[in-house]
Design an enzyme around this catalytic site. Structure first.
Site, PDB file in Angstrom:
ATOM      1  N   GLU A  23       1.529  12.983  27.035  1.00 52.20           N
ATOM      2  CA  GLU A  23       0.243  14.004  27.449  1.00 52.20           C
ATOM      3  C   GLU A  23      -0.920  13.950  26.255  1.00 52.20           C
ATOM      4  O   GLU A  23      -2.193  13.605  26.916  1.00 52.20           O
ATOM      5  CB  GLU A  23       0.729  15.791  26.806  1.00 52.20           C
ATOM      6  CG  GLU A  23       1.850  16.209  27.821  1.00 52.20           C
ATOM      7  CD  GLU A  23       1.485  16.364  28.888  1.00 52.20           C
ATOM      8  OE1 GLU A  23      -0.075  16.556  29.579  1.00 52.20           O
ATOM      9  OE2 GLU A  23       2.072  16.173  29.780  1.00 52.20           O
ATOM     10  N   GLU A  57      -6.441  19.165  36.314  1.00 51.01           N
ATOM     11  CA  GLU A  57      -7.527  18.067  35.360  1.00 51.01           C
ATOM     12  C   GLU A  57      -7.869  17.361  35.287  1.00 51.01           C
ATOM     13  O   GLU A  57      -8.963  16.279  34.881  1.00 51.01           O
ATOM     14  CB  GLU A  57      -5.723  17.090  34.858  1.00 51.01           C
ATOM     15  CG  GLU A  57      -4.915  18.129  33.575  1.00 51.01           C
ATOM     16  CD  GLU A  57      -3.358  17.182  33.516  1.00 51.01           C
ATOM     17  OE1 GLU A  57      -2.797  16.020  34.479  1.00 51.01           O
ATOM     18  OE2 GLU A  57      -2.522  17.705  32.846  1.00 51.01           O
ATOM     19  N   GLU A  85      -4.232  13.215  29.153  1.00 50.54           N
ATOM     20  CA  GLU A  85      -5.017  13.857  29.578  1.00 50.54           C
ATOM     21  C   GLU A  85      -6.677  13.414  28.325  1.00 50.54           C
ATOM     22  O   GLU A  85      -7.316  14.143  29.039  1.00 50.54           O
ATOM     23  CB  GLU A  85      -4.557  15.048  28.346  1.00 50.54           C
ATOM     24  CG  GLU A  85      -3.875  16.171  29.633  1.00 50.54           C
ATOM     25  CD  GLU A  85      -3.063  17.810  29.192  1.00 50.54           C
ATOM     26  OE1 GLU A  85      -3.688  17.660  28.137  1.00 50.54           O
ATOM     27  OE2 GLU A  85      -2.797  17.756  30.029  1.00 50.54           O
ATOM     28  N   ALA A 140      -1.821  19.131  25.863  1.00 48.54           N
ATOM     29  CA  ALA A 140      -0.491  19.653  25.660  1.00 48.54           C
ATOM     30  C   ALA A 140       0.285  19.691  27.674  1.00 48.54           C
ATOM     31  O   ALA A 140      -0.607  19.556  28.243  1.00 48.54           O
ATOM     32  CB  ALA A 140      -0.516  20.829  25.555  1.00 48.54           C
ATOM     33  N   ARG A 182      -7.671  27.519  33.961  1.00 51.69           N
ATOM     34  CA  ARG A 182      -6.638  28.129  33.989  1.00 51.69           C
ATOM     35  C   ARG A 182      -6.440  29.465  35.272  1.00 51.69           C
ATOM     36  O   ARG A 182      -7.499  30.440  34.732  1.00 51.69           O
ATOM     37  CB  ARG A 182      -6.271  28.957  32.535  1.00 51.69           C
ATOM     38  CG  ARG A 182      -5.810  27.505  31.657  1.00 51.69           C
ATOM     39  CD  ARG A 182      -4.740  26.767  31.700  1.00 51.69           C
ATOM     40  NE  ARG A 182      -4.439  26.171  31.074  1.00 51.69           N
ATOM     41  CZ  ARG A 182      -3.664  24.733  31.085  1.00 51.69           C
ATOM     42  NH1 ARG A 182      -2.909  24.698  32.420  1.00 51.69           N
ATOM     43  NH2 ARG A 182      -3.159  23.916  30.100  1.00 51.69           N
ATOM     44  N   GLU A 205       9.242  30.804  26.317  1.00 51.83           N
ATOM     45  CA  GLU A 205       8.494  29.496  26.565  1.00 51.83           C
ATOM     46  C   GLU A 205       8.728  29.250  25.006  1.00 51.83           C
ATOM     47  O   GLU A 205       8.315  30.073  23.931  1.00 51.83           O
ATOM     48  CB  GLU A 205       7.213  30.065  27.281  1.00 51.83           C
ATOM     49  CG  GLU A 205       6.716  28.149  27.017  1.00 51.83           C
ATOM     50  CD  GLU A 205       5.256  28.286  27.448  1.00 51.83           C
ATOM     51  OE1 GLU A 205       4.793  27.749  28.421  1.00 51.83           O
ATOM     52  OE2 GLU A 205       4.648  29.966  27.536  1.00 51.83           O
ATOM     53  N   ARG A 209      15.424  44.292  31.074  1.00 52.96           N
ATOM     54  CA  ARG A 209      14.697  43.616  30.813  1.00 52.96           C
ATOM     55  C   ARG A 209      13.904  42.386  31.580  1.00 52.96           C
ATOM     56  O   ARG A 209      15.332  42.011  32.577  1.00 52.96           O
ATOM     57  CB  ARG A 209      14.413  43.263  28.965  1.00 52.96           C
ATOM     58  CG  ARG A 209      14.296  44.200  28.141  1.00 52.96           C
ATOM     59  CD  ARG A 209      13.160  44.727  27.597  1.00 52.96           C
ATOM     60  NE  ARG A 209      13.197  45.847  26.391  1.00 52.96           N
ATOM     61  CZ  ARG A 209      12.457  46.866  26.977  1.00 52.96           C
ATOM     62  NH1 ARG A 209      12.795  47.297  28.275  1.00 52.96           N
ATOM     63  NH2 ARG A 209      12.806  47.961  26.021  1.00 52.96           N
ATOM     64  N   PRO A 255       6.995  35.805  23.473  1.00 48.65           N
ATOM     65  CA  PRO A 255       8.560  36.486  24.188  1.00 48.65           C
ATOM     66  C   PRO A 255       8.912  37.599  24.052  1.00 48.65           C
ATOM     67  O   PRO A 255      10.058  37.887  24.171  1.00 48.65           O
ATOM     68  CB  PRO A 255       8.999  36.374  21.792  1.00 48.65           C
ATOM     69  CG  PRO A 255       7.256  36.099  21.245  1.00 48.65           C
ATOM     70  CD  PRO A 255       6.506  35.426  22.136  1.00 48.65           C
ATOM     71  N   GLY A 256       7.983  38.663  23.886  1.00 44.54           N
ATOM     72  CA  GLY A 256       8.223  39.560  25.088  1.00 44.54           C
ATOM     73  C   GLY A 256       8.816  39.916  26.156  1.00 44.54           C
ATOM     74  O   GLY A 256       9.469  40.386  26.189  1.00 44.54           O
TER      75      GLY A 256
END
Length: 198
Positions: free
Chosen positions: A93, A145, A97, A76, A64, A120, A37, A115-116
């Protein structure tokens, strides 16, 4: 019935960078064997649903690179300031922002983002009683930004944007839906900002 206790038999470091580290692990599986994994370990993040007195939330649209698109998101950022508590990071933040301060914060939700393959997490706060950051105290935004778009959207319309597929950022989806539910329950489900983190 208790679950199988998975154990990491071996770990090989693949990459170490300023934001995340990648490992390849060999892990025991419920079926009795082992499997490889890959794991991304991340600093974690915080995000803010900033809600004004007339029921609007502030959204940002930001490029992104990983998905090659500009996405609607919440203010965020990473938990990358040593010793900074989570609500202070969220307030930072919000100011950086979207040039806002808030008098009241509550905890909305904690999320495992992917979560796979990653550990984070992001903690999302509800911020209310908003005021603008004075012009001479505003943060100079750079990189992605520098040209982010800021929009005030009615909370119900933001939820509708989720269901129309216009908001796909996982933290934004979770935060907006949690805010709408909390509002509909008279804010009774909100937790204090210092509740233990996941």
């Amino acid at each position: 019935m208790t679950g199988f206790a998975h154990e990491t038999r071996s770990r090989v470091s693949r990459y170490a960078g300023p934001i995340f580290t990648v490992f390849s692990d060999e892990v025991t599986m419920s079926s009795g064997g082992t499997a490889k994994r890959d794991v991304v370990e991340n600093k974690g993040a915080v995000g803010v649903v900033a809600l004004d007195d007339v029921g609007r939330v502030v959204l940002i649209k930001q490029y992104r690179h990983a998905v090659g698109a500009r996405l609607w998101e919440l203010p965020a950022g990473l938990r990358d300031v040593g010793g900074e508590d989570l609500v202070t990071a969220a307030a930072r933040e919000l100011a950086e922002e979207v040039d806002l301060r808030a008098e009241r914060y509550h905890l909305l939700v904690d999320l495992h983002t992917s979560p796979g393959f990653s550990n984070e997490t992001i903690r999302l706060f509800l911020a209310r009683d908003l005021t603008p950051v004075p012009a001479d105290s505003r943060f100079e935004r750079t990189d992605e930004e520098a040209d982010l778009e800021v929009a005030w959207v009615d909370l119900d319309e933001a939820v509708a944007m989720v269901f129309r597929g216009e908001i796909t950022n996982a933290a934004a989806v979770g935060g907006l839906l949690a805010t709408a539910r909390a509002r509909d329950e008279g804010w009774a489900t909100l937790r204090p900002v210092d509740a233990p983190a996941i």
